[in-house]
Design a protein around this motif. Sequence first.
Motif, mmCIF file in Angstrom:
data_model
loop_
_atom_site.group_PDB
_atom_site.id
_atom_site.type_symbol
_atom_site.label_atom_id
_atom_site.label_comp_id
_atom_site.label_asym_id
_atom_site.label_seq_id
_atom_site.Cartn_x
_atom_site.Cartn_y
_atom_site.Cartn_z
ATOM 1 N N ASN A 1 0.823 -1.209 0.000
ATOM 2 C CA ASN A 1 0.000 0.000 0.000
ATOM 3 C C ASN A 1 0.857 1.261 0.000
ATOM 4 O O ASN A 1 0.607 2.197 -0.736
ATOM 5 C CB ASN A 1 -0.904 0.011 1.236
ATOM 6 C CG ASN A 1 -2.222 -0.672 0.932
ATOM 7 O OD1 ASN A 1 -2.520 -0.923 -0.232
ATOM 8 N ND2 ASN A 1 -2.979 -0.972 1.956
ATOM 9 N N ILE A 2 1.890 1.226 0.843
ATOM 10 C CA ILE A 2 2.755 2.400 0.950
ATOM 11 C C ILE A 2 3.492 2.629 -0.364
ATOM 12 O O ILE A 2 3.570 3.746 -0.872
ATOM 13 C CB ILE A 2 3.745 2.237 2.129
ATOM 14 C CG1 ILE A 2 2.958 2.301 3.452
ATOM 15 C CG2 ILE A 2 4.842 3.287 2.088
ATOM 16 C CD1 ILE A 2 3.757 1.890 4.657
ATOM 17 N N LEU B 1 4.390 5.737 -5.346
ATOM 18 C CA LEU B 1 4.469 5.716 -6.807
ATOM 19 C C LEU B 1 3.502 6.740 -7.393
ATOM 20 O O LEU B 1 3.832 7.511 -8.299
ATOM 21 C CB LEU B 1 4.124 4.308 -7.311
ATOM 22 C CG LEU B 1 4.519 4.033 -8.759
ATOM 23 C CD1 LEU B 1 6.026 3.929 -8.871
ATOM 24 C CD2 LEU B 1 3.842 2.775 -9.265
ATOM 25 N N LEU B 2 2.298 6.712 -6.836
ATOM 26 C CA LEU B 2 1.271 7.641 -7.304
ATOM 27 C C LEU B 2 1.705 9.082 -7.098
ATOM 28 O O LEU B 2 1.602 9.921 -7.998
ATOM 29 C CB LEU B 2 -0.019 7.366 -6.521
ATOM 30 C CG LEU B 2 -1.268 8.059 -7.029
ATOM 31 C CD1 LEU B 2 -1.706 7.430 -8.322
ATOM 32 C CD2 LEU B 2 -2.384 7.970 -6.004
ATOM 33 N N LEU B 3 2.228 9.363 -5.901
ATOM 34 C CA LEU B 3 2.665 10.717 -5.588
ATOM 35 C C LEU B 3 3.800 11.153 -6.517
ATOM 36 O O LEU B 3 3.820 12.287 -7.010
ATOM 37 C CB LEU B 3 3.125 10.808 -4.132
ATOM 38 C CG LEU B 3 2.001 10.825 -3.089
ATOM 39 C CD1 LEU B 3 2.571 10.814 -1.683
ATOM 40 C CD2 LEU B 3 1.126 12.058 -3.291
ATOM 41 N N LEU C 1 4.406 10.127 -9.513
ATOM 42 C CA LEU C 1 3.855 10.352 -10.852
ATOM 43 C C LEU C 1 3.173 11.719 -10.930
ATOM 44 O O LEU C 1 3.385 12.497 -11.865
ATOM 45 C CB LEU C 1 2.854 9.241 -11.165
ATOM 46 C CG LEU C 1 2.758 8.821 -12.622
ATOM 47 C CD1 LEU C 1 4.102 8.288 -13.094
ATOM 48 C CD2 LEU C 1 1.671 7.777 -12.792
ATOM 49 N N LEU C 2 2.359 11.993 -9.906
ATOM 50 C CA LEU C 2 1.658 13.274 -9.871
ATOM 51 C C LEU C 2 2.652 14.430 -9.801
ATOM 52 O O LEU C 2 2.488 15.455 -10.460
ATOM 53 C CB LEU C 2 0.711 13.323 -8.670
ATOM 54 C CG LEU C 2 -0.545 12.470 -8.792
ATOM 55 C CD1 LEU C 2 -1.339 12.510 -7.492
ATOM 56 C CD2 LEU C 2 -1.418 12.977 -9.937
ATOM 57 N N GLY C 3 3.713 14.229 -8.995
ATOM 58 C CA GLY C 3 4.741 15.258 -8.862
ATOM 59 C C GLY C 3 5.405 15.541 -10.205
ATOM 60 O O GLY C 3 5.636 16.699 -10.572
ATOM 61 N N LEU C 4 5.658 14.473 -10.928
ATOM 62 C CA LEU C 4 6.289 14.607 -12.241
ATOM 63 C C LEU C 4 5.423 15.451 -13.175
ATOM 64 O O LEU C 4 5.897 16.361 -13.857
ATOM 65 C CB LEU C 4 6.510 13.213 -12.834
ATOM 66 C CG LEU C 4 7.532 13.123 -13.956
ATOM 67 C CD1 LEU C 4 8.937 13.321 -13.396
ATOM 68 C CD2 LEU C 4 7.422 11.784 -14.658
ATOM 69 N N PHE C 5 4.135 15.140 -13.192
ATOM 70 C CA PHE C 5 3.227 15.892 -14.060
ATOM 71 C C PHE C 5 3.180 17.358 -13.645
ATOM 72 O O PHE C 5 3.207 18.256 -14.483
ATOM 73 C CB PHE C 5 1.819 15.311 -14.002
ATOM 74 C CG PHE C 5 1.682 14.040 -14.774
ATOM 75 C CD1 PHE C 5 2.231 13.931 -16.052
ATOM 76 C CD2 PHE C 5 1.027 12.940 -14.246
ATOM 77 C CE1 PHE C 5 2.107 12.760 -16.768
ATOM 78 C CE2 PHE C 5 0.904 11.764 -14.952
ATOM 79 C CZ PHE C 5 1.451 11.670 -16.214
ATOM 80 N N ALA C 6 3.126 17.567 -12.322
ATOM 81 C CA ALA C 6 3.066 18.937 -11.823
ATOM 82 C C ALA C 6 4.314 19.707 -12.257
ATOM 83 O O ALA C 6 4.228 20.852 -12.723
ATOM 84 C CB ALA C 6 2.934 18.932 -10.309
#
Lengths: 299, 365
Positions: A19-20, A25-27, A29-34
């Motif tokens: 879960n962690i 991973l999600l964070l 990815l989102l950071g990369l897009f941002a």
Amino acid sequence: MTDITSENTGRPLAHAVRNILLRWLLLALLGLFALYYLMPLFVMLTTSLKSLEEIRTGSLVALPREVTFDAWAKAWSGACTGIQCEGVRPFFWNSILLAVPAVFLSTLFGAVNGYVIAHWRFRGSNLIFSLMLFGCFIPFQVVLLPMARVLGIMGLAGTIPGLIFVHVVYGLGFTTLFFRNYYVTIPQELVKAAKIDGAGFFRIFWSIFLPLSLPIVVVTVIWQFTQIWNDFLFGVSFSQSGTQPVTVALNNIVNSTTGVKEYNVDMAAAIIAALPTMLVYVIAGKYFIRGLTAGSVKG
Amino acid sequence: MAHILEVRNLVKNYGSVEILKDINVSIESGEFLVLVGPSGCGKSTLLNCIAGLEPINAGEIIIAGRNMKGVSPKDRDIAMVFQSYALYPTMTVARNITFGMKVRGVDAATQQAKLAEVARQLQIEPLLNRRPGQLSGGQRQRVAMGRALVRDPKLFLFDEPLSNLDAKLRVEMRIEIKRLHQDLGASMVYVTHDQIEAMTLATKIVVMKDGQVQQIGTPSEIYNRPANLFVADFMGSPAMNLLPARTIRNGSGTQIEIARDGEEPLILRDHWSPDLPEKVIMGLRPEDIAEAGYRSGEKVQTATCKVELVELAGADTYVVSRLGGKEVTARFHAETQARPGQSLEFAFDLAKVSYFDPDTGQRLN
């Protein structure tokens, strides 16, 4: 419930670790897009704070060695747009004079239109609504010539009221659609009850529908403000010197260079021109999401 | 007494579809009229026409002696309670109730006085500063009633006001509406699809189907002497038993013969009813069929039937048998020993029997 807990107690640690990991991973990815989306803004901002000397010698992504607001001052009140050198300030003011009434009127008319189409159906109201929807899909370029004729006949050619008129007419399709779709979720019985209470067409609109409309008003205002503020084509086509909006001025600043290209001034001017729409999003953004996803109004 | 509402030859179309066909209804002052029927029968449309919310294509609506042609809803001296309550979501309870008075320009002092009176009557004083979204279903219902009461109209219109409430609350509010009607002596028109609501509330019932009035009468007339098969089947729960039967005339009276699968037909004697055609449909309410020995009377006859199902309902036990190819429900007392598969003596009480023409569905006796 019991199934899940028994499964969890089997391998609780592995579960938690996975879960962690997934979350990180999600964070990431989102950071990369941002980062990807913020990069241009970063370059614009840093460039606007550098001197011309530093831009020439330094790297594009480097932070400014010496922060200077000279470029901003020049962009605001000294940059040349053609032969005139007053910066974007007068044009910024034009844009406000244009956008505020145009947004207000198109939102107001859209609300009344949506109210009529959703709750005061008449013979042919569906046809009219379809035609208005069709209006949303007509490309800007198609209406340029006929609109120029109309503005000429009305005596509004090259004036700010003329531009307001163009934007209100062009915006009606969208604003009507927004309000109509919002108002159809309001139960018809509410109108019936108000009619029996003695309220008329405008009373019902004013006392019952408008107070319910905040989310959709926010959506419409953001949408319309962005459209109108950022518009270049109508601005460049239907204005003359003195009534040009900020987008047209920005174009002129960037394109009318004498000698060295002043990237820092261009960037500062671009940020100034974009500031109001950004501000609107920051202030009303959370209502925007809420308004777009707003479902039925529970009575 | 004067008619408070008269509907004469009312016709309503949506395009080429006839929604209401030649409706004639009238009520006296103080009456409680219930329009009942299955969904899509036009009862709500009729109510909307009376309120002036829907235009009519032909006929007349007269409220308190005034022809309502061209009169807008606000000038009809009516108040209406809606199924969804239709409370104004952004206004407080108090403003919901006073909105109509405000629109009509009633002065503030009168508004407050009337508001206080209605709030006391409906016990909603603590709720006056809340918004509809903060109220429970029953509270919203009360506020909706308050908004109607405060108008003090000639005629109250209710459009399925209880159908959004849970079963227990529905019964409570039903009693409350009945009490309001008694206390105010007001004239009311009430639409529902629930036949129990219709029976308990009405002083007069209009049963509708497919835009036509099937029967108008007091609850007891509708229940005991249904005008046709539709009314017989629709009103009452469990429904009336409708059994295909053959009549044989002989010297002393009429013999009713009901076929049974693989058994002798059931034979009942009816010396009281008028001449009947050979084929009829006999209607008997479940309570008119009892366990033998528990019912006496001149017109009670017993016969042996086979029990198929036993349903306990607390106060009663419903016993299902089969006659004329149809299920027959009988209402036995709670402590009956009847068991499925058993053959038992049933008592048929013909005191309230109905006969219908199998082709037209119309009542024969």
